[in-house]
Design an enzyme around this catalytic site. Structure first.
Site, PDB file in Angstrom:
ATOM      1  N   TYR A 181      -1.258  -0.977  10.423  1.00  6.43           N
ATOM      2  CA  TYR A 181      -1.426  -1.164   8.974  1.00  6.43           C
ATOM      3  C   TYR A 181      -0.192  -0.640   8.238  1.00  6.43           C
ATOM      4  O   TYR A 181       0.398  -1.333   7.407  1.00  6.43           O
ATOM      5  CB  TYR A 181      -2.690  -0.445   8.502  1.00  6.43           C
TER       6      TYR A 181
ATOM      7  N   SER B 299       0.857  -1.194   0.000  1.00  8.51           N
ATOM      8  CA  SER B 299       0.000   0.000   0.000  1.00  8.51           C
ATOM      9  C   SER B 299       0.885   1.233   0.000  1.00  8.51           C
ATOM     10  O   SER B 299       2.016   1.203   0.516  1.00  8.51           O
ATOM     11  CB  SER B 299      -0.869   0.010   1.262  1.00  8.51           C
TER      12      SER B 299
HETATM   13  N1  LIG Z   1      -8.772  -0.299  -0.833  1.00 12.77           N
HETATM   14  C1  LIG Z   1      -7.715   0.473  -0.809  1.00 12.77           C
HETATM   15  O1  LIG Z   1      -7.790   1.715  -0.843  1.00 12.77           O
HETATM   16  C2  LIG Z   1      -6.343  -0.149  -0.704  1.00 12.77           C
HETATM   17  C3  LIG Z   1      -5.215   0.672  -0.880  1.00 12.77           C
HETATM   18  C4  LIG Z   1      -3.957   0.103  -0.795  1.00 12.77           C
HETATM   19  C5  LIG Z   1      -3.812  -1.260  -0.580  1.00 12.77           C
HETATM   20  N2  LIG Z   1      -4.936  -2.026  -0.424  1.00 12.77           N
HETATM   21  C6  LIG Z   1      -4.727  -3.459  -0.164  1.00 12.77           C
HETATM   22  O2  LIG Z   1      -5.464  -4.227  -1.103  1.00 12.77           O
HETATM   23  C7  LIG Z   1      -5.749  -5.510  -0.542  1.00 12.77           C
HETATM   24  C8  LIG Z   1      -7.228  -5.833  -0.711  1.00 12.77           C
HETATM   25  O3  LIG Z   1      -7.987  -4.848  -0.056  1.00 12.77           O
HETATM   26  P1  LIG Z   1      -9.478  -4.480  -0.443  1.00 12.77           P
HETATM   27  O4  LIG Z   1      -9.585  -3.031  -0.195  1.00 12.77           O
HETATM   28  O5  LIG Z   1      -9.822  -5.041  -1.773  1.00 12.77           O
HETATM   29  O6  LIG Z   1     -10.242  -5.205   0.758  1.00 12.77           O
HETATM   30  P2  LIG Z   1     -11.386  -6.287   0.922  1.00 12.77           P
HETATM   31  O7  LIG Z   1     -11.585  -6.321   2.389  1.00 12.77           O
HETATM   32  O8  LIG Z   1     -12.565  -6.028   0.050  1.00 12.77           O
HETATM   33  O9  LIG Z   1     -10.715  -7.660   0.417  1.00 12.77           O
HETATM   34  C9  LIG Z   1      -9.880  -8.441   1.193  1.00 12.77           C
HETATM   35  C10 LIG Z   1     -10.289  -9.895   1.073  1.00 12.77           C
HETATM   36  O10 LIG Z   1      -9.351 -10.673   1.841  1.00 12.77           O
HETATM   37  C11 LIG Z   1     -10.074 -11.638   2.585  1.00 12.77           C
HETATM   38  N3  LIG Z   1      -9.303 -12.007   3.774  1.00 12.77           N
HETATM   39  C12 LIG Z   1      -9.069 -11.247   4.884  1.00 12.77           C
HETATM   40  N4  LIG Z   1      -8.334 -11.934   5.769  1.00 12.77           N
HETATM   41  C13 LIG Z   1      -8.088 -13.152   5.207  1.00 12.77           C
HETATM   42  C14 LIG Z   1      -7.382 -14.307   5.636  1.00 12.77           C
HETATM   43  N5  LIG Z   1      -6.766 -14.358   6.830  1.00 12.77           N
HETATM   44  N6  LIG Z   1      -7.329 -15.389   4.815  1.00 12.77           N
HETATM   45  C15 LIG Z   1      -7.956 -15.364   3.598  1.00 12.77           C
HETATM   46  N7  LIG Z   1      -8.635 -14.296   3.145  1.00 12.77           N
HETATM   47  C16 LIG Z   1      -8.711 -13.197   3.935  1.00 12.77           C
HETATM   48  C17 LIG Z   1     -11.395 -10.952   2.943  1.00 12.77           C
HETATM   49  O11 LIG Z   1     -12.411 -11.896   3.290  1.00 12.77           O
HETATM   50  C18 LIG Z   1     -11.681 -10.183   1.666  1.00 12.77           C
HETATM   51  O12 LIG Z   1     -12.458 -10.957   0.767  1.00 12.77           O
HETATM   52  C19 LIG Z   1      -5.314  -5.432   0.942  1.00 12.77           C
HETATM   53  O13 LIG Z   1      -4.038  -6.022   1.100  1.00 12.77           O
HETATM   54  C20 LIG Z   1      -5.229  -3.938   1.192  1.00 12.77           C
HETATM   55  O14 LIG Z   1      -4.355  -3.609   2.248  1.00 12.77           O
HETATM   56  C21 LIG Z   1      -6.192  -1.505  -0.471  1.00 12.77           C
END
Ligand SMILES: NC(=O)c1ccc[n+]([C@@H]2O[C@H](COP(=O)([O-])OP(=O)(O)OC[C@H]3O[C@@H](n4cnc5c(N)ncnc54)[C@H](O)[C@@H]3O)[C@@H](O)[C@H]2O)c1
Length: 223
Positions: free
Chosen positions: A165, A150
């Site tokens: 985080y 991130s």
């Molecule tokens: N959304 C943003 O703005 C953003 C920005 C930078 C980085 N990210 C990163 O992108 C990635 C996805 O985030 P998102 O925003 O799509 O979130 P999200 O919560 O929609 O998706 C995450 C998925 O991971 C699954 N998950 C969580 N813990 C788990 C585990 N222990 N085992 C298996 N599955 C698990 C959840 O059930 C979910 O389906 C993350 O690593 C997040 O840090 C997101």
């Protein structure tokens, strides 16, 4: 569909989304399938992984995607994930480590348990999946690992703290570099991507937390 990933097998860990709408893993799994890959869709929530598979089946076709329930922070669960994928398709070309959770609070507000919870999901899971997938990629003589970090790993917004985080995503960057330099000569790439803010279910959840918790954070001040 360009077929860029034809005959490739991809594991997407965190292939669902944590609420209604589009998470990064769901989008990635569908994009891989559009490009011709077979996609092993892993999520803590079976229904979330199944939803992604259904979307792939509707758009791309049957026998292209499989849903698998696993907790990426548990060694036994991760080993089972890799074994089942290998039994089904016999190879793993791409590992997309997408799981991640946010957590609000600075060093004073954050509990020790919460610190460990965030590191278990955001960092330990990337270590465990690499541990079980790398020997397979090494035998194949090629493979690619994509670790979703991130922008928060290198920037911290003023007035709002997500200490665990931010620190966990910094650890993802270091873990990625260490794996990349160890395995480059074996034909295995390991890269991290550092997305900025995207409207996903995780962000909806954090925004809700933020709105409820004026006591533990300071809102950004305007000059
Ligand atoms: N959304 C943003 O703005 C953003 C920005 C930078 C980085 N990210 C990163 O992108 C990635 C996805 O985030 P998102 O925003 O799509 O979130 P999200 O919560 O929609 O998706 C995450 C998925 O991971 C699954 N998950 C969580 N813990 C788990 C585990 N222990 N085992 C298996 N599955 C698990 C959840 O059930 C979910 O389906 C993350 O690593 C997040 O840090 C997101």
């Amino acid at each position: 569909m360009s077929g860029k990933l034809k005959d490739r097998v991809a594991i997407v860990v965190g292939a669902g989304s944590s609420g209604p709408g589009w998470g990064n893993g769901k989008c990635t799994a569908i994009t891989f399938a559009r490009e011709g890959a077979k996609v092993f869709c892993v999520d803590l929530k079976r229904a979330a992984a199944e939803e992604t598979v259904e979307l792939i089946e509707k758009e791309v076709g049957k026998d292209v995607a499989v849903a698998f329930e696993a907790n990426a922070s548990h060694n036994v669960s991760v080993k089972a994930m890799v074994d089942v994928c290998m039994a089904k398709w016999g190879r793993i070309d791409i590992l997309d480590n997408n799981v991640g959770i946010g957590s609000q609070g600075g060093p004073v507000e954050l509990s020790e348990d919460e610190w460990h919870r965030v590191f278990d999901v955001n960092v330990k899971s990337f270590f465990l999946t690499a541990k079980h997938v790398l020997p397979i990629m090494e035998k194949q003589g090629k493979g690619a690992i994509v670790n979703v970090s991130s922008i928060a790993s290198i920037r911290s917004p003023k007035g709002i703290s997500y200490l665990a985080y931010n620190a966990s995503k910094g650890a993802v960057n270091s873990l990625t570099m260490a794996i990349a330099s160890q395995y480059a000569e074996k034909g295995i790439r390991c890269n991290a991507i550092l997305p900025g803010l995207m409207h996903t279910p995780m962000i909806d959840f954090l925004a809700e937390q933020y709105a409820k918790s004026e006591k533990i954070i300071t809102r950004p001040t305007r000059r």
